[in-house]
Enzyme design. Structure first.
Site, mmCIF file in Angstrom:
data_model
loop_
_atom_site.group_PDB
_atom_site.id
_atom_site.type_symbol
_atom_site.label_atom_id
_atom_site.label_comp_id
_atom_site.label_asym_id
_atom_site.label_seq_id
_atom_site.Cartn_x
_atom_site.Cartn_y
_atom_site.Cartn_z
ATOM 1 N N HIS A 47 0.838 -1.195 0.000
ATOM 2 C CA HIS A 47 0.000 0.000 0.000
ATOM 3 C C HIS A 47 0.873 1.245 0.000
ATOM 4 C CE1 HIS A 47 -3.710 -2.241 0.846
ATOM 5 N NE2 HIS A 47 -2.961 -2.984 1.648
ATOM 6 N N ALA B 272 0.558 5.845 -0.161
ATOM 7 C CA ALA B 272 -0.272 6.899 0.420
ATOM 8 C C ALA B 272 -1.536 7.119 -0.401
ATOM 9 C CB ALA B 272 0.522 8.190 0.524
ATOM 10 N N PHE B 273 -1.471 6.831 -1.724
ATOM 11 C CA PHE B 273 -2.629 7.064 -2.572
ATOM 12 C C PHE B 273 -3.363 5.764 -2.895
ATOM 13 C CE2 PHE B 273 -1.416 11.336 -3.113
ATOM 14 C CZ PHE B 273 -0.033 11.354 -3.245
ATOM 15 N N GLY B 274 -2.666 4.723 -3.231
ATOM 16 C CA GLY B 274 -3.279 3.467 -3.625
ATOM 17 C C GLY B 274 -2.250 2.361 -3.559
ATOM 18 N N ASP C 119 13.136 15.179 4.910
ATOM 19 C CA ASP C 119 12.926 13.885 5.582
ATOM 20 C C ASP C 119 13.998 12.887 5.149
ATOM 21 O OD1 ASP C 119 10.126 11.566 5.970
ATOM 22 O OD2 ASP C 119 11.826 12.058 7.257
#
Length: 864
Positions: free
Chosen positions: A518, A520-522, A643
């Site tokens: 998975h 963050a979007f799909g 990050d």
């Protein structure tokens, strides 16, 4: 030299005469033991036979632990502690000392070695004082550490340096207004006189911080004082922040290791220089040398007479302040400004390590307050199987450590299996057989019940990456319009423009192989793409997709990430192969990094007993250089990543030819959201990788990435441990804001740890650029001591025993790309597949049966 009064003091069987002159400070110690206060009959630590006065520090009992910590006993300022203060400070500990009461060794602590052997002595110099308007940071005291061979009952003299006094709050109402920022009297007088520090215009004198005192550890040899360790004190800050602070790097720590080198004091003017080992103080403001009593220098008289400033140097030879800062104490004292201008900080002193010692760590400026000394036994564990041991105070020896499930033999070297008494065999067999039969019966009943409901449960399975892949291959679901989500499969899709220079990929040329996990979007899949310009053979890629139901914000975020990823072209940044944004489904195609994320790779590569690590120190340095190259590219293009962490770095493969690349730009994308800067929204902030100005004020610069790279270095050389072990995010925030920094990972070379500490400077301007970081890493790759350092042995279970997924055969070599003859376009067409529902119009083809089962190859870094 004549004496007005003489004091005869005896230590055990060794006696000497101490000649002191109350009216002169030029008396030097030649062969004088520590002068003691008169013994008190109420003090059980002091005994005084009629003819001999014993020191108050008896040999430690055999049960004493092998670690002793010495402090200032609560004293501060120019003068050292007293016997009463140290008795109270060390109450309840194993530390017993005698404190000098008069003469040149007043405030010096005498400690006797409890037993013969090697001792690791670590000394911390005191920090300098802050200026009236230069109080954001203080000059740190220096840390030195070395190993010495000491004998039973040998006397060590310890002078713990004290912090230089701060200019504020001041001694008069006018100076207090200056400290509060409500008065500019000093600057206005300087402007009217036009002198800015020239002697003669002294109405505005004062406001600097006193120099920090040095910490001395020495002994008496052949009637002369012999220094073992001297940890220099930090210089005092001037009244104002230096004008060029942002354009210069911090001066390196100075070290002297020649016994014949002169221990001179620092130069000074209105502000005093720091005291040295044998120097003479030229003025009241100058710090006294050790052989003059090591008192801190006084603040300049003009400052006290006008504005009431009185920032004295710390005990240990710190120089007194005027408008400029005082010099720090040391083996050679630090200099102070001769012109006493508004922004002239005092310099740090020079540290010293005796040449007979074994150098343990190069000097490092770390102390932010008073100094201290730590003495611990240095254990020789070379004979132990694990090269690790611990001190047994009852036996007075180092006992080897054995792995779990083993015990130490009588020879204190061999590890053998624990002896387990045999149990009743018959009873054990009966219990096992009965339990097995019962379990089989229960399982049989459950299987019969579950078989009846299996069809229904198959329809109710929770979504998973593999289920989503199956649905993309076979589903023809149509969704009703909802104004809060984008339409999928209803009417023509909105066309998005592609960024210039980016390859557009048709979904008809993309084949899905298997689900990776998975994002963050799909879902993210492994797949093949054909038809790329200049390359007719299929290419393995990672495919990011947009889900069936998505909000307008998700579409914008997906587009933003596509724009960011496609912008960069560098060998150490994950390459964007192509985009498909003109029709649904939206796709981002990235190069497939088969080595996984760096954090998992490092954790799997830890050495264990019987399982050596495939990595050496050069491999760790190469990983650091790869990421630094990528960060340097981003820095030159004025891009802030925000990050930099091991979890966001990917490896091209797990073998020796691995290349590390930056693979996640989620934080860089999220800054374009309006909610990013809301106070208290800590879910978007990786606190353990962020500098103070980022999570306190929301300020991000290229120096933010420098701080994060220092934490990444810590992750690499700790082989994947979580930074700030055992601390929550809130505890880390408080720890970093308070000036705390992480200790070096076990086995980390000193030059590498120095790069980390430079990246963790509190002032962003003092952190190195990535060009400088690359240069220092290159020096490390040429240092034999660094390259020959061994990775620390891991005593815990291997990743397989912990249940973590290993790299398997990926650790042996890089994944080979599919050969053209194996994956030709004709063969791809022959694989075929059923209609894909909403994917039908785009022509995206899934790969049919190839025996590929779901594997946990998903890397969390593929998420946005």
């Amino acid at each position: 030299m004549g004496c007005w009064g003489q004091l005869l003091v005896w230590f055990g069987a060794a006696g000497a005469i101490l000649c002191s002159s109350p009216g002169s400070q030029e008396t030097f110690l030649r062969s004088s033991p520590l002068p003691l206060a008169s013994p008190s009959p109420r003090d059980p630590k002091v005994s005084a036979p009629p003819s001999i006065l014993e020191p108050a520090s008896p040999l430690n009992s055999p049960g004493t632990e092998g670690s002793w910590l010495f402090s200032t006993c609560g004293a501060s300022g120019r003068h050292g502690p007293t016997q009463t203060q140290c008795d109270g400070a060390y109450a309840g500990t194993s530390v017993v000392v005698t404190v000098g009461a008069a003469g040149q060794l007043r405030g010096v602590q005498l400690w006797r070695v409890p037993g013969p052997g090697q001792y690791l002595i670590s000394a911390y110099g005191a920090a300098g004082g802050k200026g009236a308007k230069n109080h954001l940071s203080r000059a740190h005291g220096v840390f030195v550490s070395a190993i010495f061979s000491l004998g039973l009952g040998e006397s060590l003299y310890i002078l713990v340096g004290q912090q230089g006094e701060d200019a504020c709050p001041g001694g008069s109402p006018e100076s207090q207004l200056v400290c509060l920022g409500e008065s500019r009297a000093v600057e206005e007088h300087a402007a009217m006189d036009g002198s800015e520090g020239v002697p003669g215009s002294r109405r505005w004198a004062g406001g600097g911080g006193g120099g920090g005192g040095a910490t001395y550890v020495f002994r008496v040899r052949a009637g002369e004082l012999e220094p073992l360790l001297v940890a220099a004190g930090g210089g005092g800050r001037a009244y104002l922040r230096p004008r060029d602070r942002g354009r210069t790097q911090a001066s390196p720590e100075k070290l002297e290791n020649r016994s014949e080198a002169p221990g001179s004091g620092g130069r000074g003017g209105a502000a005093g220089g720091g005291g040295g080992w044998t120097s003479r103080a030229p003025s009241p403001q100058a710090g006294r040398s050790l052989q003059e009593g090591a008192e801190g220098g006084q603040g300049c008289s003009e400052a006290w007479a006008t504005l009431g400033w009185a920032a004295a140097g710390g005990f240990g030879g710190g120089g007194g302040a005027c408008t400029a800062g005082g010099g720090g104490g040391g083996y050679r004292g630090g200099d102070a400004s001769e012109t006493d201008n508004l922004w002239a900080d005092g310099e740090d002193g020079v540290s010293f390590i005796h040449p007979s010692s074994e150098l343990f760590l190069q000097p490092l400026a770390v102390t932010e307050n008073h100094g201290e000394v730590e003495i611990r036994r240095h254990l020789n564990c070379s004979h132990c199987p694990l090269r690790d041991c611990q001190w047994q105070a009852e036996l007075q020896l180092a006992e080897c450590l054995c792995p779990e499930g083993m015990e130490l033999a009588v020879d204190n070297v061999t590890c053998m299996d624990l002896h387990k008494p045999p149990g009743p065999l018959v009873l054990m067999v009966a219990v096992v057989a009965t339990s097995t039969l019962s379990l089989l019966m229960v399982c049989g009943v459950l299987i019969l019940v579950k078989q009846k409901k299996w069809q229904g449960l198959q329809e109710m399975r929770l979504p998973s990456p593999e289920l989503e892949l199956s649905k993309l291959r076979t589903s023809a679901i149509r969704t009703a319009p909802n104004p809060y989500y984008c339409q999928v499969g209803l009417g023509p899709a909105q066309s998005w423009p592609l960024p210039p220079g980016v390859t557009e990929v048709s979904p008809a040329n993309v084949t899905l192989l298997r689900a990776l996990g998975h994002g963050a979007f799909g879902e993210v899949y492994e797949g093949l793409v054909i038809g790329l310009p200049g390359d007719s053979s299929p290419l393995q890629v990672a495919i990011k997709t947009l889900p069936e139901l998505c909000s307008p914000q998700d579409e914008l975020d997906f587009l933003m990430e596509a724009l960011i990823i496609s912008k960069f072209r560098h060998q150490n940044i994950v390459r964007c192969v192509g985009l498909s944004l003109r029709a649904t489904p939206r796709l981002i195609l990235l190069e497939l990094m088969s080595g996984g994320d760096m954090k998992s790779f490092l954790r799997h590569s830890r050495p264990h007993l019987g399982q050596p690590s495939p990595l050496v120190m050069r491999d760790l340095l190469q990983l650091a250089q790869d990421i630094a190259q990528g960060c340097h590219y981003l820095e030159e293009n004025h891009f802030i990543h925000r990050d930099i962490a091991a979890r966001n770095c990917l490896l091209s493969c797990a073998g020796p030819s691995r290349v590390a690349k930056i693979g996640d730009f989620g934080m860089a994308r999220d800054i374009y959201r309006a909610s990013y800067y809301r106070r208290g929204d800590r879910a978007l902030l990786p606190v353990k990788w962020m500098p103070p100005e980022a999570f306190l004020e929301g300020i991000f610069t290229s120096k933010t990435d420098s701080w994060s790279f220092g934490v990444l270095l810590w992750e690499i050389f700790s082989l994947g441990y979580m930074p700030y072990p055992g601390r929550t995010n809130q505890e880390v925030l408080d720890f970093v804001v308070g000036g705390g920094r992480m200790d070096p990972p076990r086995g980390c070379p000193g030059p590498v740890y120095r790069i980390m500490t430079q990246c963790w400077q509190h002032e962003p301007e003092l952190r190195p650029s990535f060009a400088s970081i690359l240069e220092r890493l290159q020096y490390c790759t040429q240092d034999p001591d660094v390259l020959n350092s061994l990775l620390p042995m891991e005593l815990g279970p291997t990743p397989e025993e912990e249940g973590t997924s290993g790299l398997g055969n990926r650790s042996l070599e890089c994944l080979r790309p599919p050969q053209p003859q194996e994956l030709s376009p004709e063969k791809l067409k022959s694989w075929g597949g059923s209609p894909l529902g909403p994917w039908l119009s785009s022509g995206l083809k899934p790969l049919k049966s190839r025996g590929l089962q779901p594997q946990n190859l998903w890397n969390p870094t593929y998420r946005s």
